[in-house]
Design a protein around this motif. Structure first.
Motif, mmCIF file in Angstrom:
data_model
loop_
_atom_site.group_PDB
_atom_site.id
_atom_site.type_symbol
_atom_site.label_atom_id
_atom_site.label_comp_id
_atom_site.label_asym_id
_atom_site.label_seq_id
_atom_site.Cartn_x
_atom_site.Cartn_y
_atom_site.Cartn_z
ATOM 1 N N GLY A 189 0.754 4.089 -2.859
ATOM 2 C CA GLY A 189 0.511 5.469 -2.440
ATOM 3 C C GLY A 189 1.581 6.412 -2.951
ATOM 4 N N ARG A 190 2.828 5.975 -2.868
ATOM 5 C CA ARG A 190 3.927 6.828 -3.344
ATOM 6 C C ARG A 190 3.783 7.111 -4.834
ATOM 7 N NH1 ARG A 190 8.675 6.520 -5.822
ATOM 8 N NH2 ARG A 190 8.504 4.274 -6.195
ATOM 9 N N ASN B 249 0.703 9.406 -5.477
ATOM 10 C CA ASN B 249 0.669 10.643 -4.693
ATOM 11 C C ASN B 249 -0.456 10.655 -3.661
ATOM 12 O OD1 ASN B 249 2.913 11.773 -6.090
ATOM 13 N ND2 ASN B 249 1.545 12.372 -7.757
ATOM 14 N N TYR B 250 -0.789 9.473 -3.156
ATOM 15 C CA TYR B 250 -1.717 9.347 -2.038
ATOM 16 C C TYR B 250 -0.964 8.702 -0.876
ATOM 17 C CZ TYR B 250 -5.799 10.398 -4.981
ATOM 18 O OH TYR B 250 -6.712 11.010 -5.804
ATOM 19 N N SER B 251 -1.470 8.909 0.318
ATOM 20 C CA SER B 251 -0.838 8.282 1.482
ATOM 21 C C SER B 251 -1.203 6.801 1.537
ATOM 22 C CB SER B 251 -1.300 8.967 2.768
ATOM 23 O OG SER B 251 -2.686 8.741 2.967
ATOM 24 N N ALA B 252 -0.367 6.035 2.234
ATOM 25 C CA ALA B 252 -0.671 4.614 2.414
ATOM 26 C C ALA B 252 -1.982 4.436 3.166
ATOM 27 C CB ALA B 252 0.474 3.933 3.170
ATOM 28 N N SER B 253 -2.272 5.357 4.080
ATOM 29 C CA SER B 253 -3.528 5.262 4.835
ATOM 30 C C SER B 253 -4.733 5.481 3.924
ATOM 31 C CB SER B 253 -3.543 6.265 5.983
ATOM 32 O OG SER B 253 -3.446 7.594 5.508
ATOM 33 N N THR B 254 -4.582 6.339 2.909
ATOM 34 C CA THR B 254 -5.670 6.548 1.958
ATOM 35 C C THR B 254 -5.884 5.294 1.106
ATOM 36 O OG1 THR B 254 -5.286 8.929 1.829
ATOM 37 C CG2 THR B 254 -6.472 7.917 -0.008
ATOM 38 N N GLN C 104 0.826 -1.214 0.000
ATOM 39 C CA GLN C 104 0.000 0.000 0.000
ATOM 40 C C GLN C 104 0.854 1.256 0.000
ATOM 41 O OE1 GLN C 104 -2.535 -0.611 3.411
ATOM 42 N NE2 GLN C 104 -4.048 -1.785 2.232
ATOM 43 N N GLU C 105 1.961 1.193 0.695
ATOM 44 C CA GLU C 105 2.836 2.367 0.752
ATOM 45 C C GLU C 105 3.419 2.682 -0.626
ATOM 46 O OE1 GLU C 105 6.787 3.982 3.186
ATOM 47 O OE2 GLU C 105 5.844 2.064 3.707
#
Length: 265
Positions: free
Chosen positions: A29-30, A33-38, A25-26
């Motif tokens: 996300g990278r 351009n979203y966070s891993a939490s998103t 997920q991380e």
């Protein structure tokens, strides 16, 4: 129930496509351009996937538009019963005719323009707005398929001269669409005076068997017209509206003139 199944499918496909790419997920996300939490929130359903997320995920995961299409599927399931017959007629039409005295027709709208129009209902939740924007973009795919329908759109000049910030982008898109050989854009000039089209928007679809279906909208709902008498009236009114509009070349020149007032895009 159908909405829940589509939402489950979207989440499952995001997890699957991420796994196929070999990313956690991380990492996804990278790259998006979203966070891993998103990413986690979307995958678990605590946050709905919206159009910007779907578009970026499709680009990064190279899914060929999978997530935008799934958003469109979810939105299609939410459409009111009175609208679904028109959607079927539009999807399989060989010829489409659109007139709107106040707005750019939906099939020629940008995502930002569609988003602004959908926000006319200020009680609509933001995730539903994004879902409906995705659906509108999916509907537009008929314009670029291998054998697209012939589309004739008549737009009132007043609809082009809105001073909203999004209009420059919208006018540029309209000009781009008008370059396609199967899309014909005509503008009714401001000095045309009163005409029957001011009674309201109309849309017409002709199927492969030659039958026409019409669609009319009002503030509350819409009406699909397929009876012989009703269609005869709508076709006659279409001819009047089309006759009031400028030829294609003059219409495009007018759109370019209005676009120039918004500065470079």
């Amino acid at each position: 129930m159908e909405d829940e199944r589509t939402a489950d499918l979207i989440r499952a496909q995001l997890r699957r496509q991420r796994a196929l790419a070999g990313w956690n997920q991380e990492e996804l996300g990278r790259r998006t351009n979203y966070s891993a939490s998103t990413i986690s929130a979307v995958e678990t359903g605590t946050r709905a996937m919206d159009l910007p997320f779907a578009t970026r995920a499709d680009e990064v995961l190279e899914t060929g538009g999978l997530f935008v299409s799934l958003l469109g599927m979810a939105a299609r399931n939410r459409q009111p019963s009175w609208f679904k017959p028109w959607l079927e007629a539009e999807r399989f039409a060989q010829q489409l005719r659109y007139f709107n005295p106040t707005l750019v027709p939906g099939l020629l709208q940008t995502a930002n323009y569609a988003r602004a129009v959908l926000r006319f209902d200020d009680t609509r939740p933001e995730d539903e707005v994004e879902e409906q924007v995705g659906f509108r973009m999916e509907r537009q795919e008929i314009l670029t398929k291998a054998r697209p329908p012939q589309v004739v759109a008549v737009i009132d000049e007043s609809a082009l001269r809105r001073r909203d910030a999004i209009m420059g982008e919208q006018l540029a898109h309209l000009l781009k669409m008008a370059e396609l050989p199967h899309i014909h854009v005509h503008v009714i000039p401001a000095d045309a005076g009163l005409h029957v089209g001011l009674s309201g928007p109309l849309a017409l679809a002709r199927s492969a068997d030659g039958n026409w279906v019409g669609h009319l909208e009002n503030q509350l709902a819409g009406l699909v017209v397929d009876g012989e008498d009703g269609m005869a009236t709508l076709l006659a009114r279409w001819e009047i509206v089309r006759g009031v509009a400028l030829p294609q070349a003059l219409s495009v020149a007018l759109v370019k003139e209005v676009e120039s007032q918004h500065g470079p895009q």
